[in-house]
Motif scaffolding. Structure first.
Motif, PDB file in Angstrom:
ATOM      1  N   ARG A  33       0.834  -1.204   0.000  1.00  0.00           N
ATOM      2  CA  ARG A  33       0.000   0.000   0.000  1.00  0.00           C
ATOM      3  C   ARG A  33       0.870   1.256   0.000  1.00  0.00           C
ATOM      4  NH1 ARG A  33      -4.962   1.111   4.291  1.00  0.00           N
ATOM      5  NH2 ARG A  33      -5.728   3.032   3.336  1.00  0.00           N
ATOM      6  N   GLN A  58      -5.584  -3.266   4.629  1.00  0.00           N
ATOM      7  CA  GLN A  58      -4.475  -2.653   3.889  1.00  0.00           C
ATOM      8  C   GLN A  58      -4.718  -2.671   2.376  1.00  0.00           C
ATOM      9  OE1 GLN A  58      -1.945  -0.993   5.014  1.00  0.00           O
ATOM     10  NE2 GLN A  58      -1.854  -1.554   7.175  1.00  0.00           N
ATOM     11  N   GLY A  59      -5.795  -3.326   1.944  1.00  0.00           N
ATOM     12  CA  GLY A  59      -6.149  -3.311   0.531  1.00  0.00           C
ATOM     13  C   GLY A  59      -5.618  -4.467  -0.279  1.00  0.00           C
TER      14      GLY A  59
END
Length: 344
Positions: free
Chosen positions: A109, A134-135
């Motif tokens: 990220r 955190q994606g």
């Protein structure tokens, strides 16, 4: 039993993957502003529990206060920051029981890198949620770390993404080394340093840094007896695989890794085992005696000290609480330990 050939285990070329103190110093500079300089602390209840001999002291390095709640953010961030733009554009794939996953997801990220994490089925929900936050994309595969490793390796090969292992990665070991540079600056004069071992990046880094800046400090590795592959590989001098059944996710590794084993063989004074029950006892002491949340792997070093007070009697002992990402069930189990040392 010898480990079957694996891309990031037995077949690492150690001659091309050496790590030096110069790499650690470069990593410390590179990581400035992206990771936390975590504090150290000393606690009377922990000193008392470690033994009755006058002069026994335990210094705790609180990597549970690191970004992502564990030391793994250091190594992963150093690795991704070391990659070229073209390498990052292909994305990364990692495998982990949780903390390495969070570290890679955090670093991805930070650097704008596409990231897929393979975790074993039924992961620690705290760690899974943090990775998703955190994606990163998450794939659940298999019952153990080793199952996830096989799936991640195949996925990276098919996609062209960079496979980011937790062990045979010089940039990760160098990044983790920044932790131990800090510790020796914050707590000079340690007689002994005890470090938990899963894949071995922490103990490899600790031994490397100690040999350069604190050569009088004895470095000891510790692993769960329920997952003793790294311990047995170190003592045998060759890579072995072993049953992998510990509750402590960060120690749940079923094979040795060549790069970390080579460094540990060079720099560790000893490598010991503790039980999962002893780890839970140490977790309770952290909670009650230091007001600190430690996951199982994060409490393993303290467990080793509590299990062998004669060895550490009268010594200044460093331990690293490597992570605090414990599930609610794990903390309830720790607090239920009837035989845990209680404050006087």
């Amino acid at each position: 039993m010898m480990v079957a050939p694996a891309p990031d285990a037995a077949h690492a070329d150690v001659s091309r993957t050496a790590v030096s103190i110069a790499d650690v110093l470069a990593a410390q500079s590179r990581l400035d502003g992206t990771v936390v300089r975590t504090p150290v602390g000393q606690y009377p209840d922990i000193d008392r529990a470690a033994g009755t001999t006058p002069g026994t002291t335990v210094v705790v390095k609180h990597e549970n206060q690191q970004r992502t709640g564990a030391f793994k953010a250091r190594g992963a961030t150093n690795l991704l920051l070391s990659m070229s733009d073209a390498e990052r554009a292909r994305g990364v794939v990692a495998y982990s029981t949780g903390n390495h996953a969070q570290g890679v997801a955090y670093a991805a990220r930070l650097t704008g890198t596409a990231c897929t994490i393979v975790m074993p089925d039924d992961p620690n929900p705290v760690k899974l949620r943090a990775v998703l936050d955190q994606g990163a994309d998450v794939l659940l595969q298999g019952a153990t770390f080793d199952d996830a490793r096989a799936q991640a390796t195949a996925l990276a090969a098919a996609s062209g993404a960079r496979l980011v292992g937790a062990a045979n990665e010089p940039a990760i070991i160098a990044g983790v080394g920044s932790l131990y540079l800090e510790l020796f600056q914050q707590a000079p004069g340690l007689d002994v340093l005890v470090v938990p071992v899963g894949g071995g990046s922490g103990a490899a880094a600790a031994g490397l840094v100690a040999s350069a800046v604190a050569p009088g400090t004895e470095v000891i590795g510790v692993q769960s007896a329920a997952s003793p592959a790294a311990h047995d590989s170190w003592h045998a001098g060759t890579l072995l695989e072993r049953a992998n059944t510990t509750r402590a996710e960060g120690l749940a590794v079923g094979c040795g890794f060549e790069v970390t084993q080579a460094l540990m063989r060079r720099h560790l004074a000893d490598f010991v085992l503790v039980t999962d029950e002893q780890i839970s006892t140490a977790q309770q002491l952290y909670l009650t005696g230091a007001h600190t949340v430690a996951e199982g792997a994060g409490a393993a070093a303290l467990a080793a000290v509590l299990a062998d007070p004669e060895r550490f009697a009268g010594r200044r002992v460093g331990v690293v609480c490597t992570g605090g990402n414990a599930s609610a069930d794990e903390l309830r189990r720790a607090l239920g330990r009837a035989d845990a040392p209680a404050p006087d």
